[in-house]
Motif scaffolding. Structure first.
Motif, short mmCIF file in Angstrom:
data_model
loop_
_atom_site.label_atom_id
_atom_site.label_comp_id
_atom_site.label_asym_id
_atom_site.label_seq_id
_atom_site.Cartn_x
_atom_site.Cartn_y
_atom_site.Cartn_z
N GLY A 10 -58.84 32.87 46.12
CA GLY A 10 -59.22 34.18 46.61
C GLY A 10 -58.51 34.50 47.90
N SER A 11 -57.64 35.49 47.87
CA SER A 11 -56.90 35.79 49.09
C SER A 11 -57.76 36.54 50.09
N GLN A 12 -58.93 37.03 49.65
CA GLN A 12 -59.83 37.70 50.61
C GLN A 12 -60.91 36.75 51.10
N ARG B 240 -69.69 39.30 52.28
CA ARG B 240 -70.62 38.45 51.54
C ARG B 240 -70.32 36.99 51.86
N THR B 241 -71.35 36.14 51.77
CA THR B 241 -71.11 34.70 51.86
C THR B 241 -71.74 34.04 50.65
N VAL B 242 -71.08 32.99 50.20
CA VAL B 242 -71.64 32.23 49.08
C VAL B 242 -71.76 30.77 49.52
N PRO B 243 -72.98 30.34 49.84
CA PRO B 243 -73.17 28.95 50.26
C PRO B 243 -73.28 28.04 49.04
N ALA B 244 -72.98 26.77 49.24
CA ALA B 244 -73.14 25.82 48.13
C ALA B 244 -73.54 24.47 48.67
N PHE C 130 -70.35 33.08 40.96
CA PHE C 130 -69.68 33.38 39.70
C PHE C 130 -68.74 34.58 39.81
N GLU C 131 -68.90 35.30 40.94
CA GLU C 131 -67.94 36.38 41.16
C GLU C 131 -66.73 35.85 41.89
N LEU C 132 -66.93 34.80 42.67
CA LEU C 132 -65.80 34.21 43.40
C LEU C 132 -64.93 33.38 42.46
N VAL D 159 -68.33 29.89 51.19
CA VAL D 159 -67.20 30.77 50.93
C VAL D 159 -67.53 32.13 51.51
N VAL D 160 -66.66 32.60 52.38
CA VAL D 160 -66.89 33.88 53.06
C VAL D 160 -65.91 34.90 52.49
N GLU D 161 -66.47 35.98 52.01
CA GLU D 161 -65.60 37.02 51.48
C GLU D 161 -65.43 38.12 52.52
#
Ligand SMILES: Nc1ncnc2c1ncn2[C@@H]1O[C@H](COP(=O)(O)OP(=O)(O)O)[C@@H](O)[C@H]1O
Ligand SMILES: [Mg+2]
Lengths: 240, 427
Positions: free
Chosen positions: B66-68, B110-114, B140-142, B253-255
């Motif tokens: 993801g480049s963003q 948006r952030t996606v923690p894991a 699942f969008e990332l 993951v930070v978008e």
């Protein structure tokens, strides 16, 4: 050939309607500090449809004169008028155009291009004249037929005898329908019987109206011509 | 300028034919002459194809990150890895970090923690080690992987801390022999999870030193569920020692809202993390920066290749010029004859120039054929991805023609400058 009042100093008679006229033409080569006068003031005039032989001992200036007449070279001084045009000061491109339009060459060593066929050799002038391939192929076939080589169109020069090669060369010289045909010792590399057929061919062309100028040292060959011009030390010795 | 041929298509075409014919008279010589250009063009295209293939793959992997996006990993600091028998190391990203980034860093959309927890999973007698990924539906969008069956995780799963899991295809295959996997229960750790979806697994691998977020054998569960069931302490037993670590989030993951803001956001995140972490127990990766770096590497590679191409084509060109000069000498008579008949100098230049161009561009075409074939062979036998860039083919052809012009002009001028009288006497 009636003498003309406009004849410049020289030995040759001239006509106002001459196809080829040299006026006091000189060609000087510089060899280091020494000057060689290959032509030392030549004035001649050849009428349209005449047949000339240029004769003379080795070194007398025959080849130099033929090169000038053939527009392969320019005189050091004097004027050369070909078909009414002064060509003595023309540039290289213009001279090329003159050769392509007015002149046909026949050489002692035939000078056919070895990798090209008989047809392609004959077509060469037409290529530079910009003819369409279809037209030039037809004309080449006609000309080959005329020199009795109609069956050899697809052959290479190496597959032909000397006499045949010279006939191809003549056909090539005729391709652009020139007014003047220049031949330097055209029979020099041929036996006398073959030489005779070549001379007959040239005589026929002359009868059809071509002006023909040959260089030869053989009196027998020269006797085919109507006029003989004898050179000596870069000057016209006599005309008979 | 008088020596330059006027362009006349019809006549040019006939000169091309003449050139081809002349060159065919000496097939072996013509072939040997063009060999320099053949190898020059061939090797450059082949190398370019391999290089482009490799770097495209790297760039594609990086782009898949993801480049963003900005990816932050928790990293166990060096000094923690001592040989104490029983210890607990506390490090890494926290839930607070996630909240702070989401709320205070500009441009973050948006952030996606894991949470990544290695666990044993079993169904009946089958069992396997897999990686439990506790995350949010945003995951699942990332990571855009095809949904093969069922559904992905949903917000409602999060709210309910539901015992549901989405498996990767690979995990599903190994655990469940039947086709009917949806609705099956899988035991992970000490709880049962209902399989609600299957997504395609792809070789993630590493791209530019960053592990792609997904792996082949993953089981995705809601992060809320993961917190409740597994807590934040991960226990690893190995060689008699027990290693325990307390990590709240393994990955974040930070978008960012737009590509042009990625660098600014990354700088702000690093600044913030440095303020709240006493040690470097995290690593910030910016795929975009890696992408730029990969692109720069390829540019350098291309410049080096270009230089090699230049040198080999120079050598090839000199070879052609050498032969053409010999050819001009050899064909002096022919040149004399053509000139006597009435060919202009420019037409002689045209003839020889076109002959040289025919020679060099034929070499170029053969070179392109060779250069396109070699990568195919490499791809077939070595399994390396290769890409023959179209620009390389077009450029090669153009350069081959240019080589003909550059190295043909001098021999052609020499031919045209011959004095016809001298040329006719030559033997
Ligand atoms: N290119 C040249 N350079 C120097 N001298 C030349 C050149 N061509 C001819 N000559 C000289 O000019 C004279 C005439 O030569 P040429 O016309 O060839 O005579 P011919 O053909 O009658 O034997 C000779 O002395 C010859 O040496
Ligand atoms: Mg002579």
């Amino acid at each position: 050939m009636p003498p003309s009042p406009a004849t410049p100093p020289g030995t040759a008679p001239a006509a106002t309607a001459a196809i080829v006229r040299l006026e006091d033409v000189r060609k000087t080569y510089r060899m280091g500090s020494e000057e060689v006068h290959a032509l030392a003031g030549v004035s001649v005039a050849f009428e349209p449809g005449s047949f000339w032989a240029i004769m003379g001992p080795s070194g007398s200036g025959k080849s130099t004169m033929l090169n000038l007449l053939g527009c392969l070279d320019r005189p050091t001084s004097g004027r050369y008028i070909l078909a009414g045009e002064d060509v003595s000061r023309m540039d290289d491109d213009a001279l090329s155009g003159i050769r392509l339009t007015y002149l046909g060459f026949v050489f002692q060593s035939f000078n056919l291009i070895a990798q090209l066929t008989v047809r392609e050799n004959i077509e060469l002038p037409l290529f530079y004249l910009g003819w369409e391939p279809h037209d030039s192929a037809r004309r080449a076939a006609e000309l080959a037929h005329r020199v009795e080589l109609g069956a050899r169109l697809g052959h290479r020069p190496a597959e032909l005898s000397g006499g045949q090669q010279q006939r191809v060369a003549i056909a090539r010289a005729l391709a652009n329908d020139p007014q003047v045909i220049l031949a330097d010792e055209p029979t020099g590399n041929l036996d006398s019987a073959t030489g005779k057929t070549i001379m007959e061919l040239l005589r026929d062309l002359n009868r059809q109206g071509k002006t023909i100028i040959i260089v030869t040292h053989e009196p027998e060959i020269a006797s085919w011509a109507d006029h003989r011009l004898h050179m000596k030390d870069g000057l016209v010795d006599r005309i008979d | 300028m008088a020596l330059l041929p006027q362009v006349n298509l019809n006549r040019t075409l006939r000169l091309v034919k003449l050139g081809v014919k002349t060159l065919l008279l000496h097939k072996l010589r013509s072939l040997l002459t063009m060999l320099g250009v053949v190898f020059g063009v061939g090797s450059v295209i082949a190398m370019l194809a391999v290089g482009t293939g490799a770097s495209r793959e790297a760039q594609e992997q990086i782009r898949r990150l993801g480049s963003q996006n900005i990816i932050i990993h928790s990293v166990q600091p060096q000094q923690d890895q001592t040989t104490e028998r029983v210890r607990m190391s506390i490090y890494g990203l926290t839930y607070d970090d996630d909240a702070r980034i989401r709320e205070t860093i500009p441009f973050v959309s948006r952030t996606v923690p894991a949470k990544l927890i290695p666990q044993e999973a079993r169904v009946g007698g089958r069992q396997m080690e897999l990686r439990v990924v506790g995350t949010t539906p945003g995951w699942f969008e990332l990571v855009e992987r095809e949904l093969l069956a069922g559904r992905r995780l949903q917000e409602s799963d999060m709210v309910r801390s539901a015992n549901v899991t989405v498996l990767t295809e690979r995990s599903a295959r190994r655990l469940l022999a039947t086709e009917q996997v949806l609705g099956e229960s899988v035991r992970i750790g000490s709880n049962y999870y209902q399989v609600v979806g299957i997504i395609r697994s792809e070789t993630g691998g590493t791209a530019g030193g960053v592990q792609t977020p997904d792996q082949e054998v993953d089981a995705y569960i809601p992060i809320t569920t993961a917190r409740e069931r597994f807590g934040d302490i991960v226990v690893r037993r190995r060689e008699g020692s027990t290693e325990r670590s307390l990590v709240e989030l393994h990955q974040l993951v930070v978008e960012v809202d737009a590509i042009e803001n990625v660098q600014a956001a990354a700088t702000a995140i690093e600044h913030m993390l440095r303020r709240f972490h006493s040690r470097e127990d995290y690593r910030v990766s910016v795929p975009l920066a890696l992408l730029r770096q990969a692109e720069a590497t390829q540019r350098t590679f291309n410049i080096v290749l270009g230089s090699i191409a230049g040198i080999s084509l120079l050598v090839g060109g000199i070879g052609i010029m050498n032969i053409m000069l010999a050819s001009v000498t050899e064909r002096t008579r022919e040149i004399g004859i053509r000139r006597a008949i009435g060919a202009k100098r420019s037409q002689i230049v045209g003839q020889f120039l076109i002959e040289t161009i025919v020679l060099s561009s034929t070499g170029g075409l053969i070179g392109i054929a060779v250069g396109v074939t070699i990568p195919q062979v490499i791809e077939y036998f070595a399994g390396m991805p290769t890409v023959v860039p179209l620009y390389a083919v077009v450029l090669s052809l153009g350069i081959s023609v240019a080589v003909g012009v550059i190295f043909g002009i001098y021999p052609a001028m020499r031919a045209a400058k011959l004095d016809p009288i001298v040329a006719l006497r030559y033997d």
